[in-house]
Design a protein around this motif. Structure first.
Motif, PDB file in Angstrom:
ATOM      1  N   LEU A 114       0.833  -1.210   0.000  1.00 61.06           N
ATOM      2  CA  LEU A 114       0.000   0.000   0.000  1.00 61.06           C
ATOM      3  C   LEU A 114       0.868   1.261   0.000  1.00 61.06           C
ATOM      4  N   HIS A 115       2.049   1.187   0.584  1.00 59.33           N
ATOM      5  CA  HIS A 115       2.964   2.326   0.585  1.00 59.33           C
ATOM      6  C   HIS A 115       3.422   2.677  -0.828  1.00 59.33           C
ATOM      7  N   GLN A 116       3.435   1.701  -1.715  1.00 59.32           N
ATOM      8  CA  GLN A 116       3.921   1.912  -3.078  1.00 59.32           C
ATOM      9  C   GLN A 116       2.849   2.451  -4.023  1.00 59.32           C
ATOM     10  N   TYR A 117       1.606   2.394  -3.613  1.00 57.73           N
ATOM     11  CA  TYR A 117       0.494   2.821  -4.457  1.00 57.73           C
ATOM     12  C   TYR A 117       0.544   4.335  -4.640  1.00 57.73           C
ATOM     13  N   LYS A 118       0.576   4.811  -5.874  1.00 61.62           N
ATOM     14  CA  LYS A 118       0.774   6.233  -6.163  1.00 61.62           C
ATOM     15  C   LYS A 118      -0.305   7.149  -5.587  1.00 61.62           C
ATOM     16  N   VAL A 122       0.186   8.926   2.619  1.00 61.29           N
ATOM     17  CA  VAL A 122       0.366   8.754   4.068  1.00 61.29           C
ATOM     18  C   VAL A 122       0.263   7.269   4.393  1.00 61.29           C
ATOM     19  N   CYS A 123       0.948   6.878   5.431  1.00 64.40           N
ATOM     20  CA  CYS A 123       0.885   5.482   5.842  1.00 64.40           C
ATOM     21  C   CYS A 123      -0.523   5.176   6.333  1.00 64.40           C
ATOM     22  N   PRO A 124      -1.179   4.163   5.788  1.00 63.35           N
ATOM     23  CA  PRO A 124      -2.539   3.840   6.222  1.00 63.35           C
ATOM     24  C   PRO A 124      -2.592   3.204   7.615  1.00 63.35           C
ATOM     25  N   PHE A 125      -1.432   2.916   8.199  1.00 58.48           N
ATOM     26  CA  PHE A 125      -1.380   2.319   9.533  1.00 58.48           C
ATOM     27  C   PHE A 125      -1.030   3.344  10.606  1.00 58.48           C
ATOM     28  N   HIS A 126      -0.226   4.354  10.246  1.00 59.72           N
ATOM     29  CA  HIS A 126       0.222   5.350  11.230  1.00 59.72           C
ATOM     30  C   HIS A 126      -0.246   6.771  10.911  1.00 59.72           C
ATOM     31  N   LEU A 127      -0.806   6.979   9.721  1.00 62.58           N
ATOM     32  CA  LEU A 127      -1.279   8.284   9.254  1.00 62.58           C
ATOM     33  C   LEU A 127      -0.168   9.332   9.252  1.00 62.58           C
ATOM     34  N   THR A 128       1.048   8.891   8.967  1.00 57.50           N
ATOM     35  CA  THR A 128       2.191   9.794   8.833  1.00 57.50           C
ATOM     36  C   THR A 128       2.608   9.827   7.367  1.00 57.50           C
ATOM     37  N   SER A 129       3.253  10.906   6.968  1.00 55.31           N
ATOM     38  CA  SER A 129       3.699  11.043   5.581  1.00 55.31           C
ATOM     39  C   SER A 129       4.696   9.947   5.230  1.00 55.31           C
ATOM     40  N   LEU A 130       4.552   9.427   4.025  1.00 49.60           N
ATOM     41  CA  LEU A 130       5.492   8.420   3.547  1.00 49.60           C
ATOM     42  C   LEU A 130       6.790   9.092   3.115  1.00 49.60           C
ATOM     43  N   GLN A 131       7.885   8.437   3.362  1.00 47.38           N
ATOM     44  CA  GLN A 131       9.205   8.913   2.970  1.00 47.38           C
ATOM     45  C   GLN A 131       9.519   8.363   1.581  1.00 47.38           C
TER      46      GLN A 131
END
Length: 192
Positions: A114-118, A122-131
């Protein structure tokens, strides 16, 4: 490398990417990517080409990974492709080719497809911005080559996670990612 891979059923976590699983297989067995790729692609004439992208591993490689771990890698790949079913000709078009990761997830040796999906930033588990860049060299990390020696590491040598005092089996067993967002449109979740 023999076929004796250490893997426990409870180490498989929901929504985990194929890349993350492969990196954890390498860590838990103290093997490098070349050793693992040699085993899963032993009948391939051109091994290098088949290792360019973990999401494009051959059916034979996915079967061998399944034999080693009892994880249905085809199911993971199918679920990923369902997220991009709008694109018939190149379904992987909806996924970043460089690594997008959550700093909190990666601390548990966890990365989700899910992190790779364009469409997700935001992380769907932590609601923080993805790096999207290495903290050290500030470049994109191209994660797809499983032949790398050191798991969860940028090309510059920077490790994305800090070594913990806990043994790897405990980290893999204890971290259970839970979705904190939901998709409202039922048409998008149909069949997931």
């Amino acid at each position: 490398m023999g076929t004796n891979i250490i893997w426990r059923e409870e180490w498989k976590r929901p929504y985990e990417s194929i890349w993350s699983l492969i990196e954890n297989i390498k860590i838990s067995n103290s093997i490098n990517g070349s050793e693992l790729s040699q085993y899963i692609n032993e009948n391939k004439v051109n091994r290098r080409r088949s290792l360019r992208n973990v999401n494009k591993l051959s059916d034979e490689a996915l079967n061998k990974l399944n034999e080693l771990t009892n994880i249905d890698f085809f199911e993971i790949k199918t679920t990923m492709l369902k997220l991009s079913k709008l694109e018939r000709y190149n379904p992987l078009h909806y996924f970043h080719t460089h690594l997008c990761f959550c700093e909190k997830c990666i601390q548990y040796n966890y990365h989700s497809y899910l992190h790779q999906y364009k469409l997700i930033d935001v992380c769907p588990f932590h609601l923080t911005s993805l790096q999207t860049k290495c903290e050290d060299c500030n470049k994109d990390i191209y994660f797809f080559n499983i032949a790398k020696d050191i798991p969860f590491t940028c090309k510059c040598g920077y490790q994305l996670y800090q070594a913990m005092d806990e043994p790897i089996w405990k980290i893999l067993s204890e971290y259970e990612p839970i979705l904190k967002v939901s998709i409202i449109n039922d048409n998008l979740t149909e069949g997931l």
